[in-house]
Motif scaffolding. Structure first.
Motif, PDB file in Angstrom:
ATOM      1  N   THR A  50       8.887  -3.040  -9.499  1.00 26.06           N
ATOM      2  CA  THR A  50       8.519  -3.992  -8.890  1.00 26.06           C
ATOM      3  C   THR A  50       8.472  -3.728  -7.404  1.00 26.06           C
ATOM      4  O   THR A  50       7.816  -3.986  -6.725  1.00 26.06           O
ATOM      5  CB  THR A  50       9.344  -5.282  -9.299  1.00 26.06           C
ATOM      6  OG1 THR A  50       9.236  -5.533 -10.686  1.00 26.06           O
ATOM      7  CG2 THR A  50       9.062  -6.391  -8.508  1.00 26.06           C
ATOM      8  N   ILE A  51       9.805  -3.228  -7.146  1.00 25.62           N
ATOM      9  CA  ILE A  51       9.772  -2.652  -5.622  1.00 25.62           C
ATOM     10  C   ILE A  51       8.745  -1.661  -5.395  1.00 25.62           C
ATOM     11  O   ILE A  51       8.292  -1.788  -4.248  1.00 25.62           O
ATOM     12  CB  ILE A  51      11.402  -2.096  -5.365  1.00 25.62           C
ATOM     13  CG1 ILE A  51      12.602  -2.972  -5.722  1.00 25.62           C
ATOM     14  CG2 ILE A  51      11.278  -1.314  -3.917  1.00 25.62           C
ATOM     15  CD1 ILE A  51      13.737  -2.679  -5.476  1.00 25.62           C
ATOM     16  N   THR A  52       8.403  -0.753  -6.128  1.00 24.41           N
ATOM     17  CA  THR A  52       7.545   0.152  -5.741  1.00 24.41           C
ATOM     18  C   THR A  52       6.078  -0.672  -5.486  1.00 24.41           C
ATOM     19  O   THR A  52       5.149  -0.463  -4.417  1.00 24.41           O
ATOM     20  CB  THR A  52       7.260   1.088  -6.838  1.00 24.41           C
ATOM     21  OG1 THR A  52       8.424   1.731  -7.128  1.00 24.41           O
ATOM     22  CG2 THR A  52       5.909   1.969  -6.368  1.00 24.41           C
ATOM     23  N   GLY A  53       5.855  -1.730  -6.293  1.00 23.03           N
ATOM     24  CA  GLY A  53       4.795  -2.409  -6.382  1.00 23.03           C
ATOM     25  C   GLY A  53       4.410  -3.490  -4.962  1.00 23.03           C
ATOM     26  O   GLY A  53       3.623  -3.566  -4.212  1.00 23.03           O
ATOM     27  N   ILE A  54       5.738  -3.768  -4.624  1.00 23.18           N
ATOM     28  CA  ILE A  54       5.818  -4.472  -3.573  1.00 23.18           C
ATOM     29  C   ILE A  54       5.539  -4.022  -2.238  1.00 23.18           C
ATOM     30  O   ILE A  54       4.903  -4.327  -1.131  1.00 23.18           O
ATOM     31  CB  ILE A  54       7.405  -5.359  -3.341  1.00 23.18           C
ATOM     32  CG1 ILE A  54       7.489  -6.422  -4.306  1.00 23.18           C
ATOM     33  CG2 ILE A  54       7.509  -5.917  -1.877  1.00 23.18           C
ATOM     34  CD1 ILE A  54       8.645  -7.029  -4.541  1.00 23.18           C
ATOM     35  N   THR A  55       6.032  -2.460  -2.226  1.00 21.81           N
ATOM     36  CA  THR A  55       5.829  -1.620  -0.937  1.00 21.81           C
ATOM     37  C   THR A  55       4.490  -0.752  -1.256  1.00 21.81           C
ATOM     38  O   THR A  55       4.555   0.078  -0.246  1.00 21.81           O
ATOM     39  CB  THR A  55       7.070  -0.847  -1.013  1.00 21.81           C
ATOM     40  OG1 THR A  55       7.049   0.066  -2.074  1.00 21.81           O
ATOM     41  CG2 THR A  55       8.229  -1.441  -0.931  1.00 21.81           C
ATOM     42  N   ASP A  56       3.700  -0.995  -2.068  1.00 23.55           N
ATOM     43  CA  ASP A  56       2.438  -0.113  -2.166  1.00 23.55           C
ATOM     44  C   ASP A  56       1.427  -0.223  -1.163  1.00 23.55           C
ATOM     45  O   ASP A  56       1.334  -1.502  -0.385  1.00 23.55           O
ATOM     46  CB  ASP A  56       1.827  -0.592  -3.491  1.00 23.55           C
ATOM     47  CG  ASP A  56       2.172   0.394  -4.610  1.00 23.55           C
ATOM     48  OD1 ASP A  56       2.738   1.353  -4.603  1.00 23.55           O
ATOM     49  OD2 ASP A  56       1.640   0.031  -6.045  1.00 23.55           O
ATOM     50  N   SER A  57       0.802   0.801  -0.793  1.00 28.56           N
ATOM     51  CA  SER A  57      -0.279   0.881   0.256  1.00 28.56           C
ATOM     52  C   SER A  57      -1.494   0.210  -0.310  1.00 28.56           C
ATOM     53  O   SER A  57      -1.731   0.269  -1.294  1.00 28.56           O
ATOM     54  CB  SER A  57      -0.341   2.173   0.888  1.00 28.56           C
ATOM     55  OG  SER A  57      -0.993   2.823  -0.135  1.00 28.56           O
ATOM     56  N   GLN A  58      -2.182  -0.243   0.691  1.00 33.67           N
ATOM     57  CA  GLN A  58      -3.456  -0.586   0.231  1.00 33.67           C
ATOM     58  C   GLN A  58      -4.430   0.264  -0.459  1.00 33.67           C
ATOM     59  O   GLN A  58      -5.067  -0.183  -1.250  1.00 33.67           O
ATOM     60  CB  GLN A  58      -4.243  -1.187   1.459  1.00 33.67           C
ATOM     61  CG  GLN A  58      -5.671  -2.265   1.361  1.00 33.67           C
ATOM     62  CD  GLN A  58      -5.157  -3.215   0.228  1.00 33.67           C
ATOM     63  OE1 GLN A  58      -4.370  -4.081   0.257  1.00 33.67           O
ATOM     64  NE2 GLN A  58      -6.264  -3.460  -0.861  1.00 33.67           N
ATOM     65  N   SER A  59      -4.199   1.274  -0.041  1.00 32.37           N
ATOM     66  CA  SER A  59      -5.077   2.572  -0.658  1.00 32.37           C
ATOM     67  C   SER A  59      -4.591   2.701  -2.192  1.00 32.37           C
ATOM     68  O   SER A  59      -5.368   2.967  -2.983  1.00 32.37           O
ATOM     69  CB  SER A  59      -4.980   3.985   0.021  1.00 32.37           C
ATOM     70  OG  SER A  59      -3.586   4.476   0.132  1.00 32.37           O
ATOM     71  N   ALA A  60      -3.201   2.813  -2.441  1.00 35.17           N
ATOM     72  CA  ALA A  60      -2.891   2.631  -3.664  1.00 35.17           C
ATOM     73  C   ALA A  60      -3.393   1.602  -4.585  1.00 35.17           C
ATOM     74  O   ALA A  60      -3.784   1.666  -5.967  1.00 35.17           O
ATOM     75  CB  ALA A  60      -1.323   2.567  -3.589  1.00 35.17           C
ATOM     76  N   ILE A  61      -3.521   0.405  -4.010  1.00 37.45           N
ATOM     77  CA  ILE A  61      -4.043  -0.806  -4.791  1.00 37.45           C
ATOM     78  C   ILE A  61      -5.621  -0.596  -5.032  1.00 37.45           C
ATOM     79  O   ILE A  61      -5.987  -0.978  -6.228  1.00 37.45           O
ATOM     80  CB  ILE A  61      -3.592  -2.150  -3.917  1.00 37.45           C
ATOM     81  CG1 ILE A  61      -2.184  -2.454  -3.866  1.00 37.45           C
ATOM     82  CG2 ILE A  61      -4.515  -3.393  -4.501  1.00 37.45           C
ATOM     83  CD1 ILE A  61      -1.800  -3.499  -3.120  1.00 37.45           C
ATOM     84  N   ASP A  62      -6.144  -0.050  -3.981  1.00 34.78           N
ATOM     85  CA  ASP A  62      -7.778   0.359  -4.059  1.00 34.78           C
ATOM     86  C   ASP A  62      -7.795   1.041  -5.236  1.00 34.78           C
ATOM     87  O   ASP A  62      -8.912   0.855  -5.735  1.00 34.78           O
ATOM     88  CB  ASP A  62      -8.238   0.621  -2.854  1.00 34.78           C
ATOM     89  CG  ASP A  62      -8.228  -0.380  -1.715  1.00 34.78           C
ATOM     90  OD1 ASP A  62      -8.052  -1.814  -2.277  1.00 34.78           O
ATOM     91  OD2 ASP A  62      -8.414  -0.118  -0.402  1.00 34.78           O
TER      92      ASP A  62
END
Length: 101
Positions: A50-62
């Motif tokens: 969850t902490i990793t998901g909160i701090t993910d960059s937009q490129s990781a989400i893309d």
């Protein structure tokens, strides 16, 4: 024990020993309940993901087609871990049944 041992146990001493061993056995079964281990691991890993998901960059989400997969997976893991721990709290392990001899 050797054959020359002169110590004889009374029924009271044997009954006390059996009771102590049964108590230790019940305590050990509660400590090593798999629900506690599985729930604890899912909560710990869920917090990390969850902490990793909160701090993910937009490129990781893309990369995941716009879905914050780490955040959703972490939340799912947290919910599953909490479910196991609540289940353990509401339905604890039953003590072993007393045998009649």
């Amino acid at each position: 024990m050797s054959e020359n041992s002169e110590h004889h146990y009374t029924e009271g001493e044997i009954a006390r020993e059996v009771t102590e061993l049964e108590t230790k056995s019940a305590t050990a079964s509660r400590i090593f309940d798999l629900r506690r281990i599985i729930g604890g691991l899912f909560v710990v890993y869920g917090v990390i993901v969850t902490i990793t998901g909160i701090t993910d960059s937009q490129s990781a989400i893309d990369k995941a087609q716009g879905v914050n997969i780490n955040l959703w997976t972490g939340i799912g893991m947290l919910l599953l871990g909490v479910f196991f721990l609540v289940w353990l709290k509401l339905r604890p392990t039953a003590p072993p049944e007393q045998r009649e001899e």
